[in-house]
Design a protein around this motif. Structure first.
Motif, PDB file in Angstrom:
ATOM      1  N   SER A   7       0.811  -1.221   0.000  1.00 46.28           N
ATOM      2  CA  SER A   7       0.000   0.000   0.000  1.00 46.28           C
ATOM      3  C   SER A   7       0.841   1.266   0.000  1.00 46.28           C
ATOM      4  N   GLU A   8       2.159   1.138   0.085  1.00 46.56           N
ATOM      5  CA  GLU A   8       3.037   2.303  -0.015  1.00 46.56           C
ATOM      6  C   GLU A   8       3.027   2.909  -1.414  1.00 46.56           C
ATOM      7  N   ALA A   9       2.477   2.183  -2.390  1.00 42.78           N
ATOM      8  CA  ALA A   9       2.457   2.675  -3.772  1.00 42.78           C
ATOM      9  C   ALA A   9       1.757   4.026  -3.852  1.00 42.78           C
ATOM     10  N   SER A  10       2.288   4.901  -4.673  1.00 41.11           N
ATOM     11  CA  SER A  10       1.676   6.219  -4.839  1.00 41.11           C
ATOM     12  C   SER A  10       0.364   6.092  -5.607  1.00 41.11           C
ATOM     13  N   ALA A  11      -0.436   7.128  -5.555  1.00 41.63           N
ATOM     14  CA  ALA A  11      -1.763   7.109  -6.180  1.00 41.63           C
ATOM     15  C   ALA A  11      -1.657   6.804  -7.666  1.00 41.63           C
ATOM     16  N   GLY A  12      -2.523   5.904  -8.118  1.00 39.36           N
ATOM     17  CA  GLY A  12      -2.563   5.546  -9.532  1.00 39.36           C
ATOM     18  C   GLY A  12      -1.588   4.466  -9.940  1.00 39.36           C
ATOM     19  N   PRO A  33      -0.029   0.583  -9.710  1.00 36.40           N
ATOM     20  CA  PRO A  33      -0.561  -0.753  -9.398  1.00 36.40           C
ATOM     21  C   PRO A  33       0.253  -1.454  -8.309  1.00 36.40           C
ATOM     22  N   GLU A  34      -0.376  -1.689  -7.193  1.00 38.58           N
ATOM     23  CA  GLU A  34       0.324  -2.259  -6.041  1.00 38.58           C
ATOM     24  C   GLU A  34       0.927  -3.643  -6.297  1.00 38.58           C
ATOM     25  N   PRO A  35       0.202  -4.574  -6.954  1.00 37.59           N
ATOM     26  CA  PRO A  35       0.801  -5.902  -7.164  1.00 37.59           C
ATOM     27  C   PRO A  35       2.083  -5.844  -7.980  1.00 37.59           C
ATOM     28  N   GLU A  36       2.049  -5.128  -9.100  1.00 38.43           N
ATOM     29  CA  GLU A  36       3.229  -5.040  -9.952  1.00 38.43           C
ATOM     30  C   GLU A  36       4.408  -4.416  -9.220  1.00 38.43           C
ATOM     31  N   LEU A  37       4.144  -3.395  -8.399  1.00 32.13           N
ATOM     32  CA  LEU A  37       5.231  -2.729  -7.696  1.00 32.13           C
ATOM     33  C   LEU A  37       5.819  -3.604  -6.601  1.00 32.13           C
ATOM     34  N   LEU A  38       4.983  -4.334  -5.873  1.00 36.12           N
ATOM     35  CA  LEU A  38       5.513  -5.227  -4.845  1.00 36.12           C
ATOM     36  C   LEU A  38       6.406  -6.300  -5.464  1.00 36.12           C
ATOM     37  N   PHE A  39       5.928  -6.943  -6.520  1.00 32.09           N
ATOM     38  CA  PHE A  39       6.714  -8.011  -7.128  1.00 32.09           C
ATOM     39  C   PHE A  39       7.974  -7.472  -7.793  1.00 32.09           C
ATOM     40  N   ALA A  40       7.896  -6.291  -8.377  1.00 28.51           N
ATOM     41  CA  ALA A  40       9.080  -5.701  -8.993  1.00 28.51           C
ATOM     42  C   ALA A  40      10.106  -5.302  -7.936  1.00 28.51           C
ATOM     43  N   ALA A  41       9.640  -4.787  -6.808  1.00 25.87           N
ATOM     44  CA  ALA A  41      10.559  -4.399  -5.739  1.00 25.87           C
ATOM     45  C   ALA A  41      11.307  -5.615  -5.203  1.00 25.87           C
ATOM     46  N   VAL A  42      10.595  -6.711  -4.989  1.00 25.89           N
ATOM     47  CA  VAL A  42      11.237  -7.951  -4.542  1.00 25.89           C
ATOM     48  C   VAL A  42      12.223  -8.447  -5.590  1.00 25.89           C
ATOM     49  N   SER A  53      10.336   1.560   0.797  1.00 33.63           N
ATOM     50  CA  SER A  53      10.953   2.711   0.150  1.00 33.63           C
ATOM     51  C   SER A  53      10.902   2.593  -1.367  1.00 33.63           C
ATOM     52  N   ILE A  54      11.194   1.406  -1.903  1.00 35.29           N
ATOM     53  CA  ILE A  54      11.163   1.193  -3.349  1.00 35.29           C
ATOM     54  C   ILE A  54       9.749   1.397  -3.887  1.00 35.29           C
ATOM     55  N   ILE A  55       8.781   0.779  -3.224  1.00 33.65           N
ATOM     56  CA  ILE A  55       7.393   0.853  -3.682  1.00 33.65           C
ATOM     57  C   ILE A  55       6.879   2.293  -3.642  1.00 33.65           C
ATOM     58  N   ALA A  56       7.297   3.057  -2.638  1.00 30.84           N
ATOM     59  CA  ALA A  56       6.826   4.432  -2.492  1.00 30.84           C
ATOM     60  C   ALA A  56       7.450   5.372  -3.518  1.00 30.84           C
ATOM     61  N   THR A  57       8.646   5.053  -4.001  1.00 35.91           N
ATOM     62  CA  THR A  57       9.371   5.993  -4.860  1.00 35.91           C
ATOM     63  C   THR A  57       9.452   5.565  -6.321  1.00 35.91           C
ATOM     64  N   ARG A  58       9.277   4.291  -6.610  1.00 33.27           N
ATOM     65  CA  ARG A  58       9.357   3.810  -7.984  1.00 33.27           C
ATOM     66  C   ARG A  58       7.968   3.789  -8.619  1.00 33.27           C
ATOM     67  N   ARG A  59       7.956   3.692  -9.954  1.00 30.31           N
ATOM     68  CA  ARG A  59       6.720   3.627 -10.705  1.00 30.31           C
ATOM     69  C   ARG A  59       6.735   2.407 -11.603  1.00 30.31           C
ATOM     70  N   CYS A  60       5.544   1.953 -11.994  1.00 32.86           N
ATOM     71  CA  CYS A  60       5.434   0.828 -12.921  1.00 32.86           C
ATOM     72  C   CYS A  60       5.659   1.372 -14.329  1.00 32.86           C
ATOM     73  N   GLN A  61       6.862   1.156 -14.850  1.00 31.30           N
ATOM     74  CA  GLN A  61       7.266   1.731 -16.139  1.00 31.30           C
ATOM     75  C   GLN A  61       7.826   0.650 -17.054  1.00 31.30           C
TER      76      GLN A  61
END
Length: 341
Positions: free
Chosen positions: A39-44, A46-55, A100-108
């Protein structure tokens, strides 16, 4: 839709693409602690993609953990064990870093397979254009890899090969349906390349190159190889990327484009992330600029996400607008179905 439902939906979507992520997403949907990390993902975003990418990014960085044995990108032998206990343990052990990664990175996800729809679309524009030269501006460019679409080789099944025969990137695409997409060995001449993104990625840095790999599912080794080759090209032919809001930056970029060229403003999977008011502002900007030169907008329908999006062209000329659908395509370019004239 709450965050648990997003993970459940993602598990269904990714099931035939990456069974590992489908398994992890399905169980994560019921784990309050992991959902809170995501849930640290910024607005807009996608939380699943960001969690798996951060890991994935931490594993690619070399974090030593039993979880790595389930990731082909980590060159491990694999395992028949249940991956979720290892996944959860890894997330808890690295919680602060992941947050920290999830809060600052974007799904790109800058997948160059999407250039399979750009090649015939740019050829289509070149055949209706007023000028011999084309200028291109990409919205949501990420690292700008698709700005180099004319530096790749393409295999379109029975139609054959087009593009640069000596390119280290080969994009293989199935052509479906009865219509043949417009293809030519003589690719349109691009005289101007620009990309705009809220957070541009610099592939000359190890961190940003690794993040692009982290966004790809770990079992998709062909896509990882393709990305590596595209990064090599971008490091030699790096288009100019502008960091900022598209509505704020676009007027300057439109003015900087050469006048004696048809202008193409394009995107792939970006518009669904934008507010309707921003989409209206973008349309108004392009319409106003079309009094100076023709502008062609290539994009998917903003109401469509991943799956089988429809690519469309909107042409602005002296304020008048014409719009049509030109193709359907698989999100990562494995097939296209041409619909244009």
């Amino acid at each position: 839709m709450n965050i648990s439902d997003k993970f459940s939906r993602y598990a269904r979507w990714v099931d035939d693409k990456c069974p590992l992520y489908a398994t992890l997403a399905g169980v994560t949907a019921t784990d309050d602690h992991l959902l809170d990390i995501a849930s640290e993902a910024s607005a807009g975003q996608p939380e699943p993609e960001l969690l798996f990418a951060a890991v994935h990014s931490l594993l690619l960085q070399g974090r030593d953990h039993p979880l790595a044995q389930f990731y082909p990108t980590c060159n491990r032998n694999g395992s028949d064990d249940d991956p979720f206990p290892h996944f959860r343990e890894f997330c808890v052990a690295n919680e602060d870093t992941l947050r920290s990664i999830i809060a600052t990175r974007r799904c790109q996800t800058n997948d160059v397979g999407r250039s399979a729809i750009l090649l015939p679309s740019f050829e289509y524009v070149s055949r209706i254009a007023e000028h011999d030269l084309l200028a291109q501006i990409e919205i949501g460019t990420s690292a700008g890899l698709n700005l180099n679409w004319d530096q790749y080789q393409y295999e379109f099944g029975e139609i054959g090969q087009v593009g640069k025969s000596d390119s280290p990137v080969t994009i293989t695409t199935e052509v479906r349906g009865d219509l043949r997409p417009p293809l030519s060995q003589d690719l349109p001449t691009i005289t101007h390349r620009r990309g705009i993104d809220l957070n541009t990625l610099d592939v000359t840095t190890e961190q940003d190159a690794r993040w692009l790999h982290a966004l790809i599912q770990p079992n998709q080794l062909h896509r990882h190889d393709q990305l590596t080759a595209a990064i090599e090209i971008a490091r030699e032919k790096q288009p100019r990327l502008i960091e900022g809001d598209a509505v704020a930056e676009l007027p300057t970029q439109l003015s900087d484009a050469p006048n004696k060229a048809d202008l193409i403003v394009f995107s792939t999977h970006v518009l669904y992330q934008l507010e309707k008011s921003m989409l209206a502002d973008l349309r108004s900007l392009l319409s106003n600029h079309s009094t100076k030169q023709p502008v062609h907008r290539l994009s998917i329908d903003p109401d469509e996400g991943l799956g089988r999006p429809t690519y469309r062209i909107v042409t602005f000329k002296e304020g008048a607008v014409t719009e049509s659908q030109i193709a359907q395509f698989e999100s990562y370019g494995s097939w296209i179905r041409w619909q244009g004239s």
